[in-house]
Design a protein around this motif. Structure first.
Motif, PDB file in Angstrom:
ATOM      1  N   LYS A 179       0.841  -1.201   0.000  1.00  0.00           N
ATOM      2  CA  LYS A 179       0.000   0.000   0.000  1.00  0.00           C
ATOM      3  C   LYS A 179       0.873   1.247   0.000  1.00  0.00           C
ATOM      4  N   TRP A 182       2.682   1.701  -3.403  1.00  0.00           N
ATOM      5  CA  TRP A 182       1.811   2.305  -4.408  1.00  0.00           C
ATOM      6  C   TRP A 182       1.607   3.801  -4.153  1.00  0.00           C
ATOM      7  N   GLN A 183       1.384   4.155  -2.899  1.00  0.00           N
ATOM      8  CA  GLN A 183       1.182   5.574  -2.587  1.00  0.00           C
ATOM      9  C   GLN A 183       2.406   6.397  -2.965  1.00  0.00           C
ATOM     10  N   LYS A 184       3.599   5.876  -2.635  1.00  0.00           N
ATOM     11  CA  LYS A 184       4.815   6.626  -2.963  1.00  0.00           C
ATOM     12  C   LYS A 184       5.054   6.632  -4.473  1.00  0.00           C
ATOM     13  N   ILE A 219      -3.133  11.747  -9.658  1.00  0.00           N
ATOM     14  CA  ILE A 219      -3.532  10.988  -8.468  1.00  0.00           C
ATOM     15  C   ILE A 219      -4.786  10.182  -8.758  1.00  0.00           C
ATOM     16  N   VAL A 223      -4.688   6.127  -8.627  1.00  0.00           N
ATOM     17  CA  VAL A 223      -5.478   5.468  -7.578  1.00  0.00           C
ATOM     18  C   VAL A 223      -6.458   4.480  -8.207  1.00  0.00           C
ATOM     19  N   SER A 226      -4.474   1.420  -8.903  1.00  0.00           N
ATOM     20  CA  SER A 226      -4.110   0.708  -7.676  1.00  0.00           C
ATOM     21  C   SER A 226      -5.294  -0.081  -7.130  1.00  0.00           C
ATOM     22  N   LEU A 233      -6.487   2.464  -2.014  1.00  0.00           N
ATOM     23  CA  LEU A 233      -5.980   3.773  -1.635  1.00  0.00           C
ATOM     24  C   LEU A 233      -7.105   4.795  -1.702  1.00  0.00           C
ATOM     25  N   ASP A 237      -6.191  10.843   0.989  1.00  0.00           N
ATOM     26  CA  ASP A 237      -4.991  10.479   1.752  1.00  0.00           C
ATOM     27  C   ASP A 237      -3.730  10.634   0.907  1.00  0.00           C
ATOM     28  N   VAL A 238      -3.796  10.185  -0.354  1.00  0.00           N
ATOM     29  CA  VAL A 238      -2.639  10.312  -1.237  1.00  0.00           C
ATOM     30  C   VAL A 238      -2.317  11.785  -1.483  1.00  0.00           C
TER      31      VAL A 238
END
Length: 306
Positions: A179, A182-184, A219, A223, A226, A233, A237-238
């Motif tokens: 998780k 993926w966010q990074k 984003i 997302v 993902s 995600l 938050d991202v």
């Protein structure tokens, strides 16, 4: 866990990590990936920290040929496009040693998994570092870097975090590392494409609403991919995590722009273009047009600049 910490990759992240570990009393050395067979050398490196703090260290720099029968931890801080070569080199003496990939990108562990490494871990970079001189770096921590398991066990992961953690370059355990990867990756898809194309620093997004509008579109695209890939995600938050990095790294030049300026390859293959490839395999190829196009433009700019 005791033992020497081998930092594979003598770029801005590797050198910053070495300085922090040595100042914390750890046994750490750098390993150059660009050459082999040269004698070991020592380099005095200065790290410029936030609020005018500074660290100095005399860092030993080795090559793979001087690591025969090496023991300890191996932290891979090089760019991911040389992972095939590094995995091949490390199979000679580190196949069963702890190897931590401190790199950006999706599926950067593939070369090590394919070669059967048994103690393999992913770490998400939450710091920025750039050269201000040949042996001087501007270093900014954003948050503790999470470490999670690809192949290995939780007890060893916790011991490694304890062994590597310093107040300057912090680490923590993370049981949902995919998780965070993926966010990074989404954050890097923005910084590593838009900043090089605009020839600007990481802080542009919290300063310029038009830049943030483009970031928001990336984003959303990433997302969606993902979530389709099983990684849940949240866009808000991202976005919050992205802006945190943009503010903390205000004035910092992203590594891809540094690479382009120095006529080096970029990591686009494991960032925007890997997201696009995953989207294509899942039937979402028309859902990542901005992410893919910006990645292709950045990769082309790198090629043309060389």
């Amino acid at each position: 866990m005791a033992g020497r910490i081998h930092i594979v990759g003598s770029g801005a992240i590797g050198k910053a990590l070495a300085v922090c570990l040595l100042n914390a009393g750890k046994d750490a050395v750098l390993v150059r990936t660009s050459v082999d067979g040269e004698p070991d050398k020592t380099e005095t490196i200065r790290l410029n920290l936030p609020y005018n703090g500074r660290l100095f260290a005399n860092v030993t720099i080795k090559t793979f040929s001087s690591l025969d029968m090496a023991h300890g931890i191996f932290i891979v801080c090089s760019k991911s496009f040389v992972n095939e070569m590094i995995a091949l080199k490390l199979t000679n003496f580190a196949l069963n040693a702890p190897v931590i990939l401190l790199q950006n990108g999706l599926n950067v562990e593939r070369a090590f998994v394919n070669k059967g490494f048994t103690q393999l871990y992913r770490c998400v970079l939450m710091v920025t570092s750039q050269f201000e001189g040949e042996s001087e770096l501007r270093f900014r921590p954003v948050a503790a870097c999470p470490i999670g398991i690809v192949a290995g066990n939780e007890d060893l992961s916790a011991h490694m975090v304890e062994h590597l953690h310093t107040s300057w370059f912090p680490f923590r355990c993370e049981d949902q590392i995919n998780k965070f990867v993926w966010q990074k990756v989404i954050i890097n898809c923005i910084f590593n494409s838009i900043c090089p194309l605009l020839e600007t620093d990481n802080g542009v997004f919290h300063r310029e609403p038009a830049a943030m509008q483009i970031a928001d579109r990336i984003i959303k695209e990433c997302v969606d991919v993902s979530v389709h890939s099983g990684i849940e995600l949240n866009i808000k938050d991202v976005r919050a995590a992205f802006l945190l990095v943009s503010r903390a790294a205000d004035g910092q030049i992203i590594s891809t722009l540094q690479d382009i300026r120095n006529k080096r390859p970029t990591e686009m293959e494991s960032l925007n273009l890997e997201v696009a490839a995953i989207a294509h395999s899942g039937g979402l190829e028309n859902k990542v047009n901005i992410t893919r196009t910006l990645g292709e433009l950045t990769a082309l700019k790198s090629i043309l600049n060389r």
